[in-house]
Design an enzyme around this catalytic site. Sequence first.
Site, PDB file in Angstrom:
ATOM      1  N   SER A 109      55.803  28.063  67.371  1.00  0.00           N
ATOM      2  CA  SER A 109      55.251  27.346  66.720  1.00  0.00           C
ATOM      3  C   SER A 109      53.832  28.045  66.115  1.00  0.00           C
ATOM      4  O   SER A 109      53.246  28.802  66.941  1.00  0.00           O
ATOM      5  CB  SER A 109      54.651  25.913  67.084  1.00  0.00           C
ATOM      6  OG  SER A 109      53.989  25.136  66.473  1.00  0.00           O
ATOM      7  N   TYR A 122      50.822  20.913  73.949  1.00  0.00           N
ATOM      8  CA  TYR A 122      51.833  21.508  73.092  1.00  0.00           C
ATOM      9  C   TYR A 122      51.512  22.820  72.692  1.00  0.00           C
ATOM     10  O   TYR A 122      52.413  23.839  72.587  1.00  0.00           O
ATOM     11  CB  TYR A 122      52.094  20.546  71.758  1.00  0.00           C
ATOM     12  CG  TYR A 122      53.137  21.241  70.964  1.00  0.00           C
ATOM     13  CD1 TYR A 122      54.602  20.771  71.225  1.00  0.00           C
ATOM     14  CD2 TYR A 122      52.817  21.873  69.811  1.00  0.00           C
ATOM     15  CE1 TYR A 122      55.352  21.259  70.183  1.00  0.00           C
ATOM     16  CE2 TYR A 122      53.681  22.328  68.815  1.00  0.00           C
ATOM     17  CZ  TYR A 122      54.854  22.143  68.944  1.00  0.00           C
ATOM     18  OH  TYR A 122      55.962  22.383  68.084  1.00  0.00           O
TER      19      TYR A 122
END
Length: 231
Positions: A109, A122
Amino acid sequence: MIARNAKVLNEMAQEMRDKFNIKVEVIQADFTCDDVYDRIEQRLQGKDIGILVNNVGLFFDKARHFNDLDTSYAKNILTTNINSLTLMCKIVLPMMEKQGRGAIVNIASIQGLFPFPLFSVYSGSKAYVVFLSRALAAEYKDKGITIQTVCPGGVDTGMLSFMPKSEKPKLFVPSPQAYAASCVRTLGFSSFTCGYWAHGLQSLTFDLATPDFVYQRMKGKWLKPNGTPLD
């Protein structure tokens, strides 16, 4: 195809069989658990695995301060985002090394490239994916195996359902179909990519900007005027 939701898996498998006249096998597995890998390894034995795409991931349901994140949910994020990718590579890489060929696509990501406030766990889990993938790419390059690190920005899926529509401009938050079409064209040409030109531009902007200024602005984007995270 391997995923948690058996109903969705079977529907997608049938759609692919009908559209492309191919053989599709499914394995139902909940990657928040650590007891699924022996069964997966058994099911994959004897198969010629050409490409592995590690795309399973767990995101926040909304922006949260670290202390407001439930401990069990934090554990699920780490187990899903870190263990699944690592252990799937452990299963498949020996097969590919024996064949002398193969490709692994690890979906990280853009949040793994820079520390994202209010998405800290995250962001940290995806930083792990970035570093592991790039290290493995160097280790296995001379063995005929391509390991690609993909760092997407926002894609208009259910993972971003909590975001207001105004916060999802199409230029920077493409549809899954548009993103996938762009990303797949990079395999074999780029070992490290955002997969989509606008996400690459975002990454460059973050990289060049003054960190403290950018991260405070990012934090403010996810907060209500009273300082609490968006619902």
